[in-house]
Design a protein around this motif. Structure first.
Motif, short mmCIF file in Angstrom:
data_model
loop_
_atom_site.label_atom_id
_atom_site.label_comp_id
_atom_site.label_asym_id
_atom_site.label_seq_id
_atom_site.Cartn_x
_atom_site.Cartn_y
_atom_site.Cartn_z
N PHE A 242 0.89 -1.22 0.13
CA PHE A 242 0.06 -0.10 -0.03
C PHE A 242 1.06 1.24 -0.09
N SER A 243 1.08 1.86 -1.18
CA SER A 243 2.08 2.90 -1.35
C SER A 243 1.38 4.35 -1.09
N GLY A 244 0.01 4.33 -0.94
CA GLY A 244 -0.74 5.59 -0.52
C GLY A 244 -1.23 6.16 -2.07
N GLY A 245 -0.92 5.39 -3.31
CA GLY A 245 -1.35 5.74 -4.60
C GLY A 245 -2.89 5.36 -4.90
N LYS A 246 -3.22 5.62 -6.05
CA LYS A 246 -4.53 5.07 -6.44
C LYS A 246 -4.64 3.72 -7.06
N ASP A 247 -3.58 3.23 -7.34
CA ASP A 247 -3.55 1.76 -7.95
C ASP A 247 -3.52 0.97 -6.78
N SER A 248 -2.76 1.11 -5.58
CA SER A 248 -2.80 0.40 -4.63
C SER A 248 -3.85 0.09 -3.80
N LEU A 249 -4.86 1.56 -3.69
CA LEU A 249 -5.75 1.55 -3.39
C LEU A 249 -7.09 0.69 -3.98
N ALA A 250 -6.93 0.78 -5.40
CA ALA A 250 -8.08 -0.17 -6.25
C ALA A 250 -7.66 -1.61 -5.54
N CYS A 251 -6.43 -1.87 -5.55
CA CYS A 251 -6.06 -3.31 -5.08
C CYS A 251 -6.62 -3.60 -3.84
N TYR A 252 -6.59 -2.47 -2.71
CA TYR A 252 -7.13 -2.68 -1.32
C TYR A 252 -8.61 -3.27 -1.57
N GLY A 253 -9.21 -2.44 -2.27
CA GLY A 253 -10.82 -2.89 -2.62
C GLY A 253 -11.03 -4.23 -2.90
N LEU A 254 -10.17 -4.79 -3.95
CA LEU A 254 -10.34 -5.81 -4.33
C LEU A 254 -10.20 -6.92 -3.24
N LEU A 255 -8.77 -6.72 -2.81
CA LEU A 255 -8.36 -7.78 -1.81
C LEU A 255 -9.29 -7.85 -0.29
N SER A 256 -10.01 -6.66 0.08
CA SER A 256 -10.83 -6.86 1.22
C SER A 256 -12.00 -7.30 0.96
N LYS A 257 -12.22 -7.69 -0.41
CA LYS A 257 -13.53 -8.41 -0.75
C LYS A 257 -13.18 -10.15 -0.92
N ALA A 258 -11.97 -10.11 -1.40
CA ALA A 258 -11.14 -11.48 -1.69
C ALA A 258 -11.19 -12.17 -0.31
N SER A 259 -10.62 -11.54 0.71
CA SER A 259 -10.13 -11.98 2.00
C SER A 259 -10.05 -10.92 2.92
N GLN A 260 -10.31 -11.37 4.17
CA GLN A 260 -10.06 -10.34 5.36
C GLN A 260 -9.02 -10.58 6.16
N LYS A 261 -8.09 -11.84 5.80
CA LYS A 261 -6.91 -11.88 6.55
C LYS A 261 -5.69 -11.50 5.82
N PHE A 262 -5.18 -10.45 5.96
CA PHE A 262 -4.08 -9.50 5.39
C PHE A 262 -3.74 -8.61 5.98
N SER A 263 -2.42 -8.29 5.88
CA SER A 263 -1.62 -7.05 6.33
C SER A 263 -1.36 -6.09 5.35
N MET A 264 -1.24 -4.75 5.56
CA MET A 264 -0.72 -3.82 4.83
C MET A 264 0.72 -3.59 4.93
N ILE A 265 1.42 -3.37 3.90
CA ILE A 265 2.97 -2.98 4.07
C ILE A 265 2.99 -1.65 3.10
N PHE A 266 3.78 -0.63 3.89
CA PHE A 266 3.82 0.48 3.45
C PHE A 266 5.38 0.80 3.61
N ILE A 267 6.16 1.25 2.34
CA ILE A 267 7.46 1.48 2.50
C ILE A 267 7.93 2.82 2.82
N ASP A 268 8.20 3.39 3.62
CA ASP A 268 8.61 4.72 3.94
C ASP A 268 10.04 4.94 3.76
#
Length: 514
Positions: A242-268
């Motif tokens: 999860f970079s904070g960009g639009k593409d990873s946000l769309a992927c979050y929307g898909l993944l949250s519907k595919a599974s609830q068991k996941f963690s978010m990784i942000f590279i600072d």
């Protein structure tokens, strides 16, 4: 997605509802729409926030009118250019091209034929009437004494609307309006057509989403199915980059519907916009998801003197600030490996045009990557974000097309100007460093001002500009053979380890001996 080809790509526009159609028909009125064409690859995106303000200001500047743009949908299509260059799509017509001119460090507008047809009845300036009824017009320059009426003043290279009998033309000024009647080469005509284009009814982004709902839901269904199919057969922890960009946000929307068991990784990376850091942390908190942060700390600044400024063709910073901290985090948190969903899209660049749904990270051996939106266009991403009501990074409304490290050499010079407006402190720090570095390398401030620092090997388009300015290119050498390794080494799938390094050699060194 196939490799890039020149030419046009088709889209459709619903004139009844005032929106682009992404699928076969409009879900509001069932119209199949009117076909129009844009330049390839056709990664269309919506214009919002300050982007609209920019477009409005350009039409106001050149034609004295902009009300026709208000409360109607505007889309942009990125095309090749020295810096930012976008086709402006309005009412299913490409009406103009906006481009950032590196020489004047500001935006210009090039009017297209459909823009002239749209503006002809409403323009308050930038319009010239020519007293000529016949003969070839397109691609020719005409004497100023042929023009018997001009609306408003204009300057050399300004876009113009030219009326010639029943013809409406798009053109460009070759001289200032004050010198019009003294020049034999006063106005150039670029394209010729007939008939005006009427201003359509107002529309909204809600209309856009509703008109394309079935198409968006189909994209979502496929993305969810692809993710579920893979993770159902592989028993590894699930994560999302999860970079904070639009593409990873769309992927979050898909993944949250595919599974609830996941963690978010942000590279600072240590070079993130403050808005991005706040957005990522706030988003994960609202979504109640575990956020793992791979922090690079001061790694960039610690290595900067050894490597010099990163470049489009010398991105040592990615190894130092992204891959190294990510590798460490995954080895610690997921010693047996992880499946990571990422927002890579084929339309983004040549290097990503052949990506597959499942890929292995060559620099992080125990990470398997899924790319569920690899075939999505930018407009598909935004349609999905709006359909699902996902909160996006506010920097997109500040006229940023892509969001990453604030000093990334791959960002546009026009976006670097935006950074100077919203974060003058960050801009000034990097700008001052670059100017000092350029001076030490035998160049001057122009090497920084016009963005030459973004390349290690200067491309032809920038070399031509350097010749115009009679600039000297930086010349770096070393009197001894020296190898400097980056701090932070990544294991490699091929065996051993991967690292970035700088090899400095004298210019008279025989490379056969290295």
């Amino acid at each position: 997605m196939r490799r890039f080809r020149h030419g046009k790509v088709n889209f459709h526009w619903c004139d009844r509802c005032g929106t682009i159609l992404l699928g076969d028909k409009c879900d509001i009125c069932s119209s199949s729409g009117r076909r129009f064409k844009v330049s390839r690859p056709g990664d269309i995106r919506p214009a919002t926030g300050r982007t609209i303000d920019l477009i409005v200001s350009l039409f106001e500047k050149y034609f004295g009118t902009s009300d026709f743009l208000r409360d109607r949908l505007i889309f942009l299509n990125k095309v090749a250019g020295e810096d930012r260059t976008d086709e402006v799509i309005f009412q299913g017509h490409v009406i103009a091209t906006i481009r950032y001119d590196l020489r004047i460090r500001d935006f210009k507008l090039d009017l297209r034929l459909d823009g002239a047809r749209l503006l002809a009845p409403i323009a308050n300036k930038g319009l010239a009437i020519m007293d000529r009824e016949s003969g070839h017009l397109k691609g020719k320059n005409f004497s100023g004494d042929l023009f018997n009426e001009v609306k408003g003043s204009f300057e050399t290279e300004d876009p113009l609307i030219i009326l010639v009998g029943n013809f409406i033309c798009s053109g460009v000024a070759r001289v200032d309006s004050a010198d019009l009647h003294h020049s034999k080469r006063a106005i150039g005509i670029r394209d010729v057509g007939r008939g005006e284009i009427s201003i359509a009814k107002k529309s909204s982004w809600t209309t856009f989403v509703n008109a394309n709902k079935a198409y968006i839901l189909t994209l979502e269904s496929k993305g969810i199915s692809d993710i579920r199919s893979y993770i159902g057969n592989h028993d590894l922890p699930l994560t999302i980059s999860f970079s904070g960009g639009k593409d990873s946000l769309a992927c979050y929307g898909l993944l949250s519907k595919a599974s609830q068991k996941f963690s978010m990784i942000f590279i600072d990376t240590g070079l993130e916009f403050p808005e991005t850091i706040h957005y990522v942390k706030d988003f994960s908190r609202k979504e109640r998801k575990k956020l793992l942060i791979a922090a690079a700390g001061q790694a960039f600044w610690d290595n900067l003197d050894d490597f010099g400024p990163p470049a489009k063709d010398f991105r040592w910073c990615c190894k130092v600030c992204k891959l190294a901290p990510l590798t460490n985090l995954i080895e610690k948190q997921f010693p047996k490996g992880t499946i990571t969903v990422e927002g890579n899209r084929a339309f983004e660049s040549f290097s990503r045009s052949t990506i597959r749904f499942v890929e292995r990270n060559p620099f992080v051996p125990n990470q398997t990557i899924l790319n569920p939106i690899k075939e999505w266009r930018a407009i598909d991403v935004w349609a999905y974000i709006w359909l699902r009501g996902l909160d996006y990074n506010p920097l997109y409304d500040e006229d940023f097309e892509r969001i990453g490290c604030y000093l990334c050499p791959s960002c546009l010079e026009s976006e670097w100007r935006n950074t100077s407006l919203i974060h003058p402190d960050l801009h000034s720090e990097w700008d001052n460093y670059l100017k000092q570095w350029a001076e030490e390398c035998g160049s001057d401030d122009r090497f920084v001002t016009y963005g030459f620092w973004r390349w290690k090997i200067i491309p032809p388009k920038m070399r031509r500009m350097a010749e115009e300015f009679r600039m000297s290119m930086p010349h770096i050498r070393s009197d001894t053979l020296e190898l400097k390794w980056v701090k932070g080494v990544s294991p490699c799938l091929a065996g051993g380890h991967s690292a970035e390094g700088v090899l400095s050699v004298p210019h008279n060194r025989e490379f056969g001996r290295v």
